[in-house]
Design a protein around this motif. Structure first.
Motif, PDB file in Angstrom:
ATOM      1  N   ARG A 138      -1.550  -1.778  11.855  1.00  0.00           N
ATOM      2  CA  ARG A 138      -0.909  -1.399  10.595  1.00  0.00           C
ATOM      3  C   ARG A 138      -0.867   0.115  10.433  1.00  0.00           C
ATOM      4  NH1 ARG A 138      -3.219  -5.182   5.852  1.00  0.00           N
ATOM      5  NH2 ARG A 138      -1.489  -4.146   4.754  1.00  0.00           N
ATOM      6  N   HIS A 153       2.543   2.163   9.917  1.00  0.00           N
ATOM      7  CA  HIS A 153       2.741   3.080   8.787  1.00  0.00           C
ATOM      8  C   HIS A 153       3.263   4.432   9.274  1.00  0.00           C
ATOM      9  CE1 HIS A 153       2.054   4.796   4.792  1.00  0.00           C
ATOM     10  NE2 HIS A 153       1.495   5.836   5.389  1.00  0.00           N
ATOM     11  N   ASP A 169       0.936   7.162   1.086  1.00  0.00           N
ATOM     12  CA  ASP A 169      -0.249   7.057   1.947  1.00  0.00           C
ATOM     13  C   ASP A 169      -1.418   6.391   1.234  1.00  0.00           C
ATOM     14  OD1 ASP A 169       1.029   8.201   4.122  1.00  0.00           O
ATOM     15  OD2 ASP A 169       0.386  10.229   3.620  1.00  0.00           O
ATOM     16  N   PHE A 201      -0.864   2.682   0.953  1.00  0.00           N
ATOM     17  CA  PHE A 201      -1.173   2.033   2.223  1.00  0.00           C
ATOM     18  C   PHE A 201      -2.682   1.815   2.364  1.00  0.00           C
ATOM     19  CE2 PHE A 201      -2.552   2.951   6.653  1.00  0.00           C
ATOM     20  CZ  PHE A 201      -2.151   1.764   7.234  1.00  0.00           C
ATOM     21  N   GLU A 252      -3.842  -1.019   0.250  1.00  0.00           N
ATOM     22  CA  GLU A 252      -3.543  -2.315   0.853  1.00  0.00           C
ATOM     23  C   GLU A 252      -4.605  -2.719   1.872  1.00  0.00           C
ATOM     24  OE1 GLU A 252       0.299  -2.101   2.573  1.00  0.00           O
ATOM     25  OE2 GLU A 252       1.348  -1.817   0.668  1.00  0.00           O
TER      26      GLU A 252
END
Length: 255
Positions: A31, A35, A130, A133, A136
């Motif tokens: 991930r 990203h 950022d 992300f 998450e």
């Protein structure tokens, strides 16, 4: 406790990690790569390698190598590690004339401003992308590193013509378009992804320490700190709160 050391040429940073931190990095690696492909100008520190080493029959040691945010270092005058909170976020500055290089913290920065001019909107948006992300991934306790370098007169005069054409980074998704990626004009300088120039100062900016998960231990630490420091801003909060708070800090301390 993790320890870090820069390479001889200052370009890379080597840092020891606990086994659990390495497991977090490796679990999130797909991930993380995705990203960076979607947002090639991300402020996240660029991880270059994860390694382990065992000397004789000793305990296995883990370490990472990443691109150094504060590079090139020759003219940097101030360095900060920002978490957007107050508790334990002060460092006594080095005495005047001291060769000691210190990384200061939030409370040291209170009266300062990151003056980016036209690049402020890009910076705020990239911080939002950022930190969302990292939220998450259930990550918290990361830092925004900030370093300041004063521009020379010729650099100020060339401020508006400094930027080269937008670089197309390898791996960037062409189907999304540059608007979705929050791309910007990169300076023709070493370490361009972590450098933003304002009218009078150059800033080195990046997000580091991306391995702390908001699990059971961090939840207990949050409760303990809430009791010990009532009404104060502490570092251990939920990932959503942490992300929002750091973005608010950036908005309040930039122009």
């Amino acid at each position: 406790m993790a320890l870090g050391q820069r390479s001889h040429d200052q370009r890379f940073f080597v840092k020891t990690q606990r086994r659990q931190e390495v497991q977090v990095l490796l679990a999130n690696l797909p991930r993380y790569v995705q990203h960076l492909q979607q947002h090639p100008h991300s402020l996240l520190a660029r991880l270059l390698g994860v390694y382990s080493l065992r000397v004789a029959r000793g305990k296995k040691k883990y370490f990472i190598i990443m691109q150094c945010i504060f590079y090139p270092t020759s003219r940097i005058s101030e360095r900060y590690d920002i978490k957007g909170c107050e508790v334990s976020r002060w460092v006594d500055p080095a005495p005047e004339g001291s060769p000691l290089v210190l990384v200061l913290k939030d409370l040291n920065f209170q009266e300062r401003t990151i003056k980016l001019g036209a690049q402020r909107s890009w910076f705020i948006r990239q911080m939002e992308l950022d930190t969302a992300f990292l939220q998450e991934l259930n990550i918290l306790d990361y830092s925004l590193l900030v370093a300041i370098q004063f521009l020379h007169k010729d650099e100020k005069d060339g401020y508006h013509s400094l930027f080269s054409t937008l670089r197309s980074l390898q791996g960037a998704s062409k189907s999304e378009g540059t608007g979705g990626q929050n791309c910007r004009m990169l300076p023709n300088l070493p370490n361009a992804l972590h450098i933003l120039d304002g009218p009078d100062q150059r800033y080195f900016l990046g997000l580091v320490d991306l391995t702390t998960v908001y699990g059971f231990r961090k939840r207990l630490e949050h409760l303990w700190k809430m009791i010990r420091y009532p009404g104060q801003s502490i570092s251990t909060v939920s990932p959503a709160h942490y992300a929002r708070r750091l973005c608010r800090w950036v908005q309040a301390h930039s122009e």
